[in-house]
Scaffold this motif. Structure first.
Motif, PDB file in Angstrom:
ATOM      1  N   PHE A  20      16.146   7.608  22.903  1.00 15.34           N
ATOM      2  CA  PHE A  20      16.321   9.057  22.773  1.00 15.34           C
ATOM      3  C   PHE A  20      17.229   9.372  21.584  1.00 15.34           C
ATOM      4  O   PHE A  20      17.030  10.374  20.886  1.00 15.34           O
ATOM      5  CB  PHE A  20      16.910   9.634  24.066  1.00 15.34           C
ATOM      6  CG  PHE A  20      16.936  11.136  24.096  1.00 15.34           C
ATOM      7  CD1 PHE A  20      15.761  11.871  24.190  1.00 15.34           C
ATOM      8  CD2 PHE A  20      18.134  11.831  24.001  1.00 15.34           C
ATOM      9  CE1 PHE A  20      15.781  13.254  24.203  1.00 15.34           C
ATOM     10  CE2 PHE A  20      18.171  13.214  24.008  1.00 15.34           C
ATOM     11  CZ  PHE A  20      16.981  13.933  24.113  1.00 15.34           C
ATOM     12  N   TYR A  24      16.580  11.759  18.437  1.00 16.70           N
ATOM     13  CA  TYR A  24      17.574  12.765  18.044  1.00 16.70           C
ATOM     14  C   TYR A  24      17.832  12.690  16.532  1.00 16.70           C
ATOM     15  O   TYR A  24      17.813  13.721  15.843  1.00 16.70           O
ATOM     16  CB  TYR A  24      18.872  12.519  18.816  1.00 16.70           C
ATOM     17  CG  TYR A  24      20.004  13.452  18.460  1.00 16.70           C
ATOM     18  CD1 TYR A  24      20.173  14.660  19.123  1.00 16.70           C
ATOM     19  CD2 TYR A  24      20.913  13.136  17.444  1.00 16.70           C
ATOM     20  CE1 TYR A  24      21.206  15.522  18.807  1.00 16.70           C
ATOM     21  CE2 TYR A  24      21.945  13.985  17.113  1.00 16.70           C
ATOM     22  CZ  TYR A  24      22.087  15.182  17.797  1.00 16.70           C
ATOM     23  OH  TYR A  24      23.114  16.035  17.467  1.00 16.70           O
ATOM     24  N   SER A  28      16.613  16.064  14.930  1.00 17.11           N
ATOM     25  CA  SER A  28      17.685  17.063  15.071  1.00 17.11           C
ATOM     26  C   SER A  28      17.996  17.829  13.777  1.00 17.11           C
ATOM     27  O   SER A  28      18.395  18.995  13.866  1.00 17.11           O
ATOM     28  CB  SER A  28      18.955  16.412  15.627  1.00 17.11           C
ATOM     29  OG  SER A  28      19.633  15.685  14.643  1.00 17.11           O
ATOM     30  N   ARG A  49      21.612  23.175  18.611  1.00 13.62           N
ATOM     31  CA  ARG A  49      21.020  21.838  18.456  1.00 13.62           C
ATOM     32  C   ARG A  49      21.362  20.950  19.655  1.00 13.62           C
ATOM     33  O   ARG A  49      20.483  20.287  20.221  1.00 13.62           O
ATOM     34  CB  ARG A  49      21.539  21.192  17.167  1.00 13.62           C
ATOM     35  CG  ARG A  49      21.050  19.762  16.983  1.00 13.62           C
ATOM     36  CD  ARG A  49      21.426  19.191  15.644  1.00 13.62           C
ATOM     37  NE  ARG A  49      22.827  18.802  15.535  1.00 13.62           N
ATOM     38  CZ  ARG A  49      23.261  17.713  14.922  1.00 13.62           C
ATOM     39  NH1 ARG A  49      22.388  16.890  14.350  1.00 13.62           N
ATOM     40  NH2 ARG A  49      24.544  17.437  14.834  1.00 13.62           N
ATOM     41  N   GLN A  50      22.616  20.968  20.048  1.00 17.23           N
ATOM     42  CA  GLN A  50      23.029  20.135  21.172  1.00 17.23           C
ATOM     43  C   GLN A  50      22.340  20.594  22.469  1.00 17.23           C
ATOM     44  O   GLN A  50      21.910  19.776  23.263  1.00 17.23           O
ATOM     45  CB  GLN A  50      24.553  20.188  21.352  1.00 17.23           C
ATOM     46  CG  GLN A  50      25.338  19.641  20.175  1.00 17.23           C
ATOM     47  CD  GLN A  50      25.108  18.147  19.955  1.00 17.23           C
ATOM     48  OE1 GLN A  50      24.133  17.749  19.311  1.00 17.23           O
ATOM     49  NE2 GLN A  50      25.997  17.330  20.477  1.00 17.23           N
ATOM     50  N   PHE A  53      18.639  19.478  22.645  1.00 17.12           N
ATOM     51  CA  PHE A  53      18.418  18.070  22.991  1.00 17.12           C
ATOM     52  C   PHE A  53      18.894  17.745  24.408  1.00 17.12           C
ATOM     53  O   PHE A  53      18.355  16.839  25.051  1.00 17.12           O
ATOM     54  CB  PHE A  53      19.076  17.163  21.943  1.00 17.12           C
ATOM     55  CG  PHE A  53      18.205  17.000  20.738  1.00 17.12           C
ATOM     56  CD1 PHE A  53      17.237  16.008  20.682  1.00 17.12           C
ATOM     57  CD2 PHE A  53      18.307  17.877  19.669  1.00 17.12           C
ATOM     58  CE1 PHE A  53      16.402  15.883  19.591  1.00 17.12           C
ATOM     59  CE2 PHE A  53      17.480  17.765  18.573  1.00 17.12           C
ATOM     60  CZ  PHE A  53      16.512  16.766  18.518  1.00 17.12           C
ATOM     61  N   ALA A  56      16.020  18.946  26.357  1.00 16.81           N
ATOM     62  CA  ALA A  56      14.887  18.042  26.135  1.00 16.81           C
ATOM     63  C   ALA A  56      15.069  16.765  26.941  1.00 16.81           C
ATOM     64  O   ALA A  56      14.112  16.267  27.555  1.00 16.81           O
ATOM     65  CB  ALA A  56      14.769  17.723  24.648  1.00 16.81           C
ATOM     66  N   HIS A  57      16.271  16.245  26.972  1.00 12.71           N
ATOM     67  CA  HIS A  57      16.518  15.021  27.737  1.00 12.71           C
ATOM     68  C   HIS A  57      16.298  15.258  29.228  1.00 12.71           C
ATOM     69  O   HIS A  57      15.734  14.421  29.931  1.00 12.71           O
ATOM     70  CB  HIS A  57      17.943  14.531  27.479  1.00 12.71           C
ATOM     71  CG  HIS A  57      18.249  13.247  28.189  1.00 12.71           C
ATOM     72  ND1 HIS A  57      18.887  13.204  29.407  1.00 12.71           N
ATOM     73  CD2 HIS A  57      17.967  11.949  27.872  1.00 12.71           C
ATOM     74  CE1 HIS A  57      18.998  11.949  29.794  1.00 12.71           C
ATOM     75  NE2 HIS A  57      18.461  11.169  28.888  1.00 12.71           N
ATOM     76  N   LEU A  73       9.541  19.952  21.020  1.00 10.52           N
ATOM     77  CA  LEU A  73      10.965  20.152  20.728  1.00 10.52           C
ATOM     78  C   LEU A  73      11.201  21.518  20.061  1.00 10.52           C
ATOM     79  O   LEU A  73      12.167  22.221  20.373  1.00 10.52           O
ATOM     80  CB  LEU A  73      11.421  19.039  19.791  1.00 10.52           C
ATOM     81  CG  LEU A  73      12.883  18.614  19.848  1.00 10.52           C
ATOM     82  CD1 LEU A  73      13.305  18.224  21.249  1.00 10.52           C
ATOM     83  CD2 LEU A  73      13.103  17.446  18.895  1.00 10.52           C
TER      84      LEU A  73
ATOM     85  N   TRP B  63      25.143  12.974  17.725  1.00  7.46           N
ATOM     86  CA  TRP B  63      24.578  12.121  18.760  1.00  7.46           C
ATOM     87  C   TRP B  63      25.656  11.593  19.717  1.00  7.46           C
ATOM     88  O   TRP B  63      25.436  11.543  20.928  1.00  7.46           O
ATOM     89  CB  TRP B  63      23.808  10.968  18.135  1.00  7.46           C
ATOM     90  CG  TRP B  63      23.404   9.940  19.166  1.00  7.46           C
ATOM     91  CD1 TRP B  63      23.748   8.632  19.197  1.00  7.46           C
ATOM     92  CD2 TRP B  63      22.594  10.148  20.340  1.00  7.46           C
ATOM     93  NE1 TRP B  63      23.227   8.009  20.304  1.00  7.46           N
ATOM     94  CE2 TRP B  63      22.508   8.925  21.028  1.00  7.46           C
ATOM     95  CE3 TRP B  63      21.950  11.257  20.884  1.00  7.46           C
ATOM     96  CZ2 TRP B  63      21.803   8.762  22.209  1.00  7.46           C
ATOM     97  CZ3 TRP B  63      21.250  11.106  22.068  1.00  7.46           C
ATOM     98  CH2 TRP B  63      21.175   9.878  22.721  1.00  7.46           C
TER      99      TRP B  63
END
Lengths: 205, 262
Positions: A20, A24, A28, A49-50, A53, A56-57, A73, B63
């Motif tokens: 993942f 990203y 991203s 953005r955070q 994701f 999405a996760h 996405l 990340w």
């Protein structure tokens, strides 16, 4: 590349967080730029953005692979950005846009200082025109002209038909034309190098 | 083609997505219309300005922050999974609660089963005779024997043969739904006399004759109260009747204790 993306998605669905992470890193930047043009602020764009994701996760197990992962996405990103705009009702000030433009200018080291300044003013004016548009039109212009998505991809992202998209995109462009109108002459007189046509931004193809 | 129609198609014209015949029509119009040509140029210039918005590099460390948030969110959900998942589901939980309540009810009801089996045949004739002869006695009884006699009367009224039941006056039903037995009046000592009442030979039957019930119910259905008529028609045994009455929602609403019914 598509096979590689599919493999990463399958591994991520199986719980592989590193896979993942690769998705990203790959997607991203595009999500960040979409969010940045939608909200006009780097800080808010990073939050979006955070959040994209993270969602999405959480929803990864529901991704069936019928559309491309990037399209899926972008759909999440568009929803999160529009929700955020609706929730905050942001009124980005001219100062804030100027600040963002300066930040972008710092990364722009091409040409002499005068050219850099002109480009900075041009970015500021274009972003202000985008922000003056209704959000549901803004997302269309951003997806088409900033992210460089095709008609089919935009229709998939927004969940509408191509016929509907033709009408909506024309109205969105018309809205942008009116918004940028007052700045257009100044931009051309300043000698900003305004290329024509959209550009591809993301690793979509 | 009119200017309005051409301008509505200008976006698709720019993207080259018009069918060939339509595109030719638009092109023909643009060649002859300066306003529409200016409109097309203005649109292309406007869209061209978007090219100054170069892709921006997002902040570093995204990340790592996201991974931390994902792991934080997954930690509590893992902890929750240590509790059996079925416990949180409503249907098994409701079923378990139902079984528990049924078990409690059966245990509570258990010791009184003997009385249920004995009382109806013994008690029914005595009460019904009193009712038929002098109805005010049924109303007066609770004053001296508050709980047990009335309860026995109610049970007897519901399990007695229809000939006697049909003769019951309305006050009998009112007496059977008293709010709550009062322990201070000591109903327990009063109950044995009811059990010891000698049965009348013609009505002292544990298993009533269904045909007799049917005949009497059909003939006198106007004076029957509904539960008694239902019992008469179905010919339920006293034990089943008592259990059914006890599970009656009305009984719960009026908070009638097991002693009242049994």
């Amino acid at each position: 590349m598509e096979q590689d993306e599919k493999r990463l998605v399958e591994k991520a669905q199986a719980g592989d967080l590193d896979a993942f992470g690769e998705l990203y890193e790959r997607f991203s930047p595009g999500v960040f730029n979409l969010a940045l043009r939608m909200v006009g602020s780097r800080e808010d764009a990073e939050d979006i953005r955070q959040e994209v994701f993270l969602r999405a996760h959480r929803a990864l197990k529901d991704f069936k692979g019928e559309a491309r992962f990037s399209t899926w996405l972008y759909r999440i990103a568009a929803n999160v950005a529009l929700d955020e705009i609706r929730r905050r009702k942001p009124t980005v000030s001219a100062d804030a846009l100027r600040e963002e433009s300066r930040w972008e200018a710092a990364a722009d080291d091409q040409g002499d200082p005068q050219e850099q300044l002109d480009r900075s003013l041009a970015r500021e004016a274009v972003q202000a025109a985008l922000m003056a548009m209704p959000p549901h039109y803004r997302i269309l212009v951003v997806l088409k002209h900033i992210e460089g998505l095709s008609y089919e991809e935009i229709a998939a992202v927004l969940g509408c038909t191509l016929t509907s998209l033709n009408v909506r995109l024309h109205r969105a462009r018309e809205s942008f034309r009116k918004a940028i109108g007052p700045h257009l002459q100044g931009l051309e007189e300043s000698g900003s190098d305004l290329p024509t046509g959209p550009k591809k931004n993301l690793a979509l193809y | 083609m009119t200017c309005r129609r051409v301008r509505k198609r200008i976006s698709l014209y720019i993207d080259g997505r018009l069918p060939e015949d339509v595109r030719a029509g638009v092109q023909c119009h643009l060649d002859s219309c300066a306003d529409c040509r200016a409109y097309l140029i203005g649109m292309e210039r406007a869209l061209g300005t978007l090219a100054v918005l170069h892709p921006q590099t997002p902040p570093a460390g995204g990340w790592e922050r996201l991974r931390q948030r994902i792991e934080e969110q997954e930690a509590p959900s893992r902890a929750r999974q240590t509790v059996p998942a079925w416990w949180w589901r409503p249907v098994p939980a409701a079923a378990a609660a139902g079984v528990l309540i049924a078990a409690i009810v059966l245990l509570w009801q258990g010791p009184s089963d003997e009385n249920v089996a004995v009382v109806p045949p013994a008690k029914a004739p005595a009460v019904t005779v009193e009712n038929t002869t002098s109805p005010p006695d049924a109303v007066r009884e609770p004053e001296t024997l508050p709980a047990a006699p009335a309860a026995s009367a109610a049970a007897a009224a519901r399990t007695a043969p229809p000939v006697s039941i049909t003769a019951q006056p309305r006050p009998q039903r009112v007496a059977s739904v008293r709010p709550r037995p009062r322990p201070s009046v000591a109903p327990a000592p009063a109950a044995p006399p009811a059990l010891e009442t000698p049965p009348a030979p013609e009505t002292a039957r544990l298993e009533p004759d269904p045909e007799e019930y049917m005949a009497s119910a059909s003939g006198l259905d106007e004076t029957l109260d509904e539960p008694a008529a239902e019992l008469a028609l179905t010919g339920l045994t006293p034990l089943v009747a008592a259990a059914e009455q006890y599970m009656d929602p009305v009984a719960w609403v009026y908070d009638i204790s097991a002693e009242d019914w049994l």
